[in-house]
Write a protein that holds these residues in place. Structure first.
Motif, PDB file in Angstrom:
ATOM      1  N   SER A  63       0.824  -1.200   0.000  1.00  0.00           N
ATOM      2  CA  SER A  63       0.000   0.000   0.000  1.00  0.00           C
ATOM      3  C   SER A  63       0.865   1.260   0.000  1.00  0.00           C
ATOM      4  O   SER A  63       0.346   2.360  -0.083  1.00  0.00           O
ATOM      5  CB  SER A  63      -0.966   0.001   1.198  1.00  0.00           C
ATOM      6  OG  SER A  63      -0.269  -0.176   2.410  1.00  0.00           O
ATOM      7  N   THR A 114      -7.619   1.005   7.318  1.00  0.00           N
ATOM      8  CA  THR A 114      -6.208   1.314   7.128  1.00  0.00           C
ATOM      9  C   THR A 114      -5.393   0.791   8.308  1.00  0.00           C
ATOM     10  O   THR A 114      -5.899   0.043   9.136  1.00  0.00           O
ATOM     11  CB  THR A 114      -6.001   2.836   6.907  1.00  0.00           C
ATOM     12  OG1 THR A 114      -4.650   3.068   6.509  1.00  0.00           O
ATOM     13  CG2 THR A 114      -6.327   3.642   8.145  1.00  0.00           C
ATOM     14  N   TRP A 115      -4.155   1.215   8.346  1.00  0.00           N
ATOM     15  CA  TRP A 115      -3.251   0.829   9.422  1.00  0.00           C
ATOM     16  C   TRP A 115      -3.311   1.856  10.530  1.00  0.00           C
ATOM     17  O   TRP A 115      -3.480   3.046  10.271  1.00  0.00           O
ATOM     18  CB  TRP A 115      -1.816   0.729   8.907  1.00  0.00           C
ATOM     19  CG  TRP A 115      -1.693  -0.175   7.730  1.00  0.00           C
ATOM     20  CD1 TRP A 115      -1.496   0.196   6.431  1.00  0.00           C
ATOM     21  CD2 TRP A 115      -1.793  -1.595   7.720  1.00  0.00           C
ATOM     22  NE1 TRP A 115      -1.464  -0.907   5.617  1.00  0.00           N
ATOM     23  CE2 TRP A 115      -1.646  -2.025   6.392  1.00  0.00           C
ATOM     24  CE3 TRP A 115      -1.988  -2.553   8.710  1.00  0.00           C
ATOM     25  CZ2 TRP A 115      -1.681  -3.350   6.019  1.00  0.00           C
ATOM     26  CZ3 TRP A 115      -2.028  -3.878   8.346  1.00  0.00           C
ATOM     27  CH2 TRP A 115      -1.881  -4.262   7.022  1.00  0.00           C
ATOM     28  N   ALA A 122       4.127   0.013   7.920  1.00  0.00           N
ATOM     29  CA  ALA A 122       2.998   0.511   7.133  1.00  0.00           C
ATOM     30  C   ALA A 122       3.250   1.943   6.685  1.00  0.00           C
ATOM     31  O   ALA A 122       3.851   2.731   7.404  1.00  0.00           O
ATOM     32  CB  ALA A 122       1.712   0.437   7.950  1.00  0.00           C
ATOM     33  N   HIS A 150      -7.285  -0.184   2.634  1.00  0.00           N
ATOM     34  CA  HIS A 150      -5.882   0.243   2.483  1.00  0.00           C
ATOM     35  C   HIS A 150      -4.992  -0.488   3.478  1.00  0.00           C
ATOM     36  O   HIS A 150      -3.782  -0.506   3.337  1.00  0.00           O
ATOM     37  CB  HIS A 150      -5.852   1.762   2.694  1.00  0.00           C
ATOM     38  CG  HIS A 150      -4.509   2.378   2.731  1.00  0.00           C
ATOM     39  ND1 HIS A 150      -4.004   2.954   3.859  1.00  0.00           N
ATOM     40  CD2 HIS A 150      -3.572   2.532   1.777  1.00  0.00           C
ATOM     41  CE1 HIS A 150      -2.806   3.440   3.598  1.00  0.00           C
ATOM     42  NE2 HIS A 150      -2.519   3.203   2.342  1.00  0.00           N
ATOM     43  N   GLY A 151      -5.586  -1.063   4.474  1.00  0.00           N
ATOM     44  CA  GLY A 151      -4.883  -1.816   5.500  1.00  0.00           C
ATOM     45  C   GLY A 151      -5.904  -2.578   6.304  1.00  0.00           C
ATOM     46  O   GLY A 151      -7.097  -2.526   6.001  1.00  0.00           O
ATOM     47  N   SER A 152      -5.468  -3.259   7.333  1.00  0.00           N
ATOM     48  CA  SER A 152      -6.430  -4.090   8.058  1.00  0.00           C
ATOM     49  C   SER A 152      -6.403  -3.856   9.561  1.00  0.00           C
ATOM     50  O   SER A 152      -6.849  -4.696  10.327  1.00  0.00           O
ATOM     51  CB  SER A 152      -6.149  -5.566   7.770  1.00  0.00           C
ATOM     52  OG  SER A 152      -4.839  -5.901   8.220  1.00  0.00           O
TER      53      SER A 152
END
Length: 186
Positions: A63, A114-115, A122, A150-152
């Motif tokens: 990402s 997102t992160w 990240a 965009h992230g988890s």
């Protein structure tokens, strides 16, 4: 013209295979490095390919923007000049968002998976957001025009790092229904 492989051919060495091509598209994580160090033989292979006049480009599902990918190479033991560049899913996702949602006069809102800021390796979430055009994170599912994965780590609301609301993904999803919202997976 349609090419069909009629048989799989095993090669004893990569050098043997390299003779057949002018360039290579190379994944980075798990091929060149493990996120912290070059993998055994990877630096030597890149040097061999470059010394043989081969063109190299990195293709990655990170990402991170491609510029960040290239900047990290020296810390992983690679010379950025050995690569023509990089293509990342981060750049491609932000380009799609900018073209489809972020180029109009009306600000579009999105649910942003997102992160958490500062999480490991990240990319900074706001760097991604700045590439997306006239968009901003939504506070609720109901006000979202689309979803960005965009992230988890978390669901992020509007605001600067440190000021933005951060919510667990499960509690956020309990508040609304995403089935009718466009999704950009990155």
């Amino acid at each position: 013209m349609r090419l069909i492989a009629t048989a799989f051919q095993a090669h004893a060495t990569f050098a043997e295979l390299a003779k057949s091509y002018d360039g290579f598209i190379i994944d980075q994580f798990g091929v060149l490095h493990n996120g912290k160090h070059a993998l055994p033989g990877a630096k030597e292979l890149v040097k061999h390919l470059v010394d043989s006049g081969k063109k190299l480009i990195i293709l990655s599902n990170t990402s991170s923007p491609s510029a960040t990918t290239i900047k990290r190479l020296p810390g992983l033991g690679f010379d950025p000049n050995d690569f023509m560049g990089a293509v990342t899913s981060g750049d491609e996702a932000s380009r799609l968002i900018r073209e489809k949602y972020g180029s109009g006069p009306e600000k579009k809102k999105f649910v942003w998976f997102t992160w958490k800021p500062g999480f490991g390796n990240a990319p900074p979430p706001l760097a991604f957001l700045r590439q997306c055009g006239n968009v901003e994170p939504a506070e609720t599912v109901d006000e979202a025009d689309f979803v960005v994965a965009h992230g988890s780590g978390v669901v992020r609301g509007p605001g600067e790092d440190g000021d933005a609301s951060i919510q667990s993904m499960g509690s956020f999803l309990d508040d609304g229904d995403l089935r009718e919202v466009d999704t950009v997976l990155q």
